[in-house]
Scaffold this motif. Sequence first.
Motif, PDB file in Angstrom:
ATOM      1  N   THR A  21       0.840  -1.191   0.000  1.00  0.00           N
ATOM      2  CA  THR A  21       0.000   0.000   0.000  1.00  0.00           C
ATOM      3  C   THR A  21       0.883   1.253   0.000  1.00  0.00           C
ATOM      4  O   THR A  21       2.060   1.214   0.376  1.00  0.00           O
ATOM      5  N   LEU A  22       0.294   2.385  -0.413  1.00  0.00           N
ATOM      6  CA  LEU A  22       1.050   3.644  -0.430  1.00  0.00           C
ATOM      7  C   LEU A  22       1.524   4.014   0.965  1.00  0.00           C
ATOM      8  O   LEU A  22       2.645   4.502   1.161  1.00  0.00           O
ATOM      9  N   LYS A  23       0.666   3.767   1.962  1.00  0.00           N
ATOM     10  CA  LYS A  23       1.039   4.094   3.334  1.00  0.00           C
ATOM     11  C   LYS A  23       2.223   3.263   3.808  1.00  0.00           C
ATOM     12  O   LYS A  23       3.188   3.794   4.387  1.00  0.00           O
ATOM     13  N   SER A  24       2.163   1.934   3.568  1.00  0.00           N
ATOM     14  CA  SER A  24       3.256   1.065   4.018  1.00  0.00           C
ATOM     15  C   SER A  24       4.547   1.371   3.263  1.00  0.00           C
ATOM     16  O   SER A  24       5.638   1.285   3.834  1.00  0.00           O
ATOM     17  N   MET A  25       4.431   1.787   1.975  1.00  0.00           N
ATOM     18  CA  MET A  25       5.618   2.156   1.220  1.00  0.00           C
ATOM     19  C   MET A  25       6.246   3.425   1.772  1.00  0.00           C
ATOM     20  O   MET A  25       7.476   3.539   1.887  1.00  0.00           O
ATOM     21  N   ALA A  26       5.391   4.395   2.145  1.00  0.00           N
ATOM     22  CA  ALA A  26       5.897   5.646   2.700  1.00  0.00           C
ATOM     23  C   ALA A  26       6.597   5.408   4.038  1.00  0.00           C
ATOM     24  O   ALA A  26       7.672   5.965   4.309  1.00  0.00           O
ATOM     25  N   VAL A  27       5.998   4.546   4.876  1.00  0.00           N
ATOM     26  CA  VAL A  27       6.596   4.233   6.172  1.00  0.00           C
ATOM     27  C   VAL A  27       7.937   3.522   5.975  1.00  0.00           C
ATOM     28  O   VAL A  27       8.929   3.815   6.657  1.00  0.00           O
ATOM     29  N   ALA A  28       7.969   2.577   5.019  1.00  0.00           N
ATOM     30  CA  ALA A  28       9.204   1.834   4.765  1.00  0.00           C
ATOM     31  C   ALA A  28      10.309   2.766   4.285  1.00  0.00           C
ATOM     32  O   ALA A  28      11.462   2.660   4.721  1.00  0.00           O
ATOM     33  N   ARG A  29       9.955   3.691   3.387  1.00  0.00           N
ATOM     34  CA  ARG A  29      10.954   4.650   2.897  1.00  0.00           C
ATOM     35  C   ARG A  29      11.473   5.530   4.029  1.00  0.00           C
ATOM     36  O   ARG A  29      12.671   5.814   4.130  1.00  0.00           O
ATOM     37  N   ALA A  30      10.556   6.006   4.889  1.00  0.00           N
ATOM     38  CA  ALA A  30      10.954   6.874   5.996  1.00  0.00           C
ATOM     39  C   ALA A  30      11.906   6.163   6.955  1.00  0.00           C
ATOM     40  O   ALA A  30      12.788   6.795   7.553  1.00  0.00           O
ATOM     41  N   ARG A  31      11.748   4.856   7.085  1.00  0.00           N
ATOM     42  CA  ARG A  31      12.607   4.083   7.985  1.00  0.00           C
ATOM     43  C   ARG A  31      13.834   3.502   7.289  1.00  0.00           C
ATOM     44  O   ARG A  31      14.635   2.799   7.898  1.00  0.00           O
ATOM     45  N   GLY A  32      13.959   3.786   5.991  1.00  0.00           N
ATOM     46  CA  GLY A  32      15.111   3.292   5.242  1.00  0.00           C
ATOM     47  C   GLY A  32      15.072   1.808   4.970  1.00  0.00           C
ATOM     48  O   GLY A  32      16.118   1.167   4.783  1.00  0.00           O
ATOM     49  N   LEU A  33      13.860   1.245   4.940  1.00  0.00           N
ATOM     50  CA  LEU A  33      13.715  -0.187   4.704  1.00  0.00           C
ATOM     51  C   LEU A  33      13.504  -0.463   3.210  1.00  0.00           C
ATOM     52  O   LEU A  33      12.921   0.369   2.504  1.00  0.00           O
ATOM     53  N   PRO A  34      13.967  -1.599   2.705  1.00  0.00           N
ATOM     54  CA  PRO A  34      13.775  -1.914   1.280  1.00  0.00           C
ATOM     55  C   PRO A  34      12.306  -2.209   0.973  1.00  0.00           C
ATOM     56  O   PRO A  34      11.582  -2.760   1.800  1.00  0.00           O
ATOM     57  N   LEU A  35      11.872  -1.822  -0.228  1.00  0.00           N
ATOM     58  CA  LEU A  35      10.499  -2.087  -0.651  1.00  0.00           C
ATOM     59  C   LEU A  35      10.375  -3.447  -1.324  1.00  0.00           C
ATOM     60  O   LEU A  35       9.309  -4.051  -1.336  1.00  0.00           O
ATOM     61  N   ARG A  36      11.456  -3.900  -1.913  1.00  0.00           N
ATOM     62  CA  ARG A  36      11.453  -5.201  -2.585  1.00  0.00           C
ATOM     63  C   ARG A  36      12.856  -5.776  -2.587  1.00  0.00           C
ATOM     64  O   ARG A  36      13.828  -5.065  -2.346  1.00  0.00           O
ATOM     65  N   GLU A  37      12.898  -7.076  -2.850  1.00  0.00           N
ATOM     66  CA  GLU A  37      14.186  -7.759  -2.844  1.00  0.00           C
ATOM     67  C   GLU A  37      14.172  -8.873  -3.881  1.00  0.00           C
ATOM     68  O   GLU A  37      13.162  -9.545  -4.055  1.00  0.00           O
ATOM     69  N   GLN A  38      15.265  -9.037  -4.588  1.00  0.00           N
ATOM     70  CA  GLN A  38      15.394 -10.122  -5.551  1.00  0.00           C
ATOM     71  C   GLN A  38      15.937 -11.366  -4.837  1.00  0.00           C
ATOM     72  O   GLN A  38      16.795 -11.265  -3.969  1.00  0.00           O
ATOM     73  N   PHE A  39      15.399 -12.531  -5.197  1.00  0.00           N
ATOM     74  CA  PHE A  39      15.978 -13.762  -4.647  1.00  0.00           C
ATOM     75  C   PHE A  39      15.929 -14.867  -5.698  1.00  0.00           C
ATOM     76  O   PHE A  39      15.034 -14.915  -6.546  1.00  0.00           O
TER      77      PHE A  39
END
Length: 256
Positions: A21-39
């Motif tokens: 969600t836009l909210k969870s993406m904004a929170v993740a960005r503010a905390r410096g957390l990755p939005l996605r990861e390749q595996f």
Amino acid sequence: MSVSIEVDHVSKQFTMAYSRTLKSMAVARARGLPLREQFLAVKDVSFTVEQGESIGLMGLNGSGKSTLLKVINGVMRPDAGRVLTRGRIAGLIATGAGFHPQLTGRENLYLNGAILGMGEKEINSKFDAIVDFADIGKFMDTPVSHYSSGMYARLGFSIAIHVDADVFLADEVLAVGDRPFKRKCMEKMQEVRQQGTTIFYVSHAAASVRAMCDRVLVLEKGELTFDGDVDEGIRHLHYDDAPDEENVDEELGADV
């Protein structure tokens, strides 16, 4: 002997999204957390299978077994490497795969049979045998959205096993369903095996792998870590360290 399956340095990568969600993406960005990861679900895997071999593919959950099977089946394309197969491929790689929930079992039999490469004439000639094996009675004319997971498995396996295939793929085909049906599936797979069909069987059940397979491949975190003798492969996974979980499966394995 001709090669039935060749997997040559195959890798398959996925993207894992942490925020949707836009909210969870904004929170993740503010905390410096990755939005996605390749595996890498499958990492540089290579092996060949001769026509008529019966292969057990084993590994813990998340090891990449189902992904590799889908790549071999052509449902997914590898990101690196190549897969070559010879002849018609059939099988059950997911319970209810190819079924339309609003269609009846009868209608889905024709639909799924066509997906697996059977023509209408071939389906008509095998219709009674498929229905008898599935043994779901009056539910053949009921929408499959009303089916239990066991009924899905019965019909899906019955369609797949009646395809005249050179390679049969089975992903945890005995994970659902009652014991008589599991025993019937194993007996039918043994029959297909004896006809010279290549079997690629994914299972956690050590006893059924022992009964069905003459070679085991083991995946661990997407990497092929073992290719060889069945008993050695099972020991490699430490599956025999849990005898209580094996008791039911040993009973089944002893019957086939």
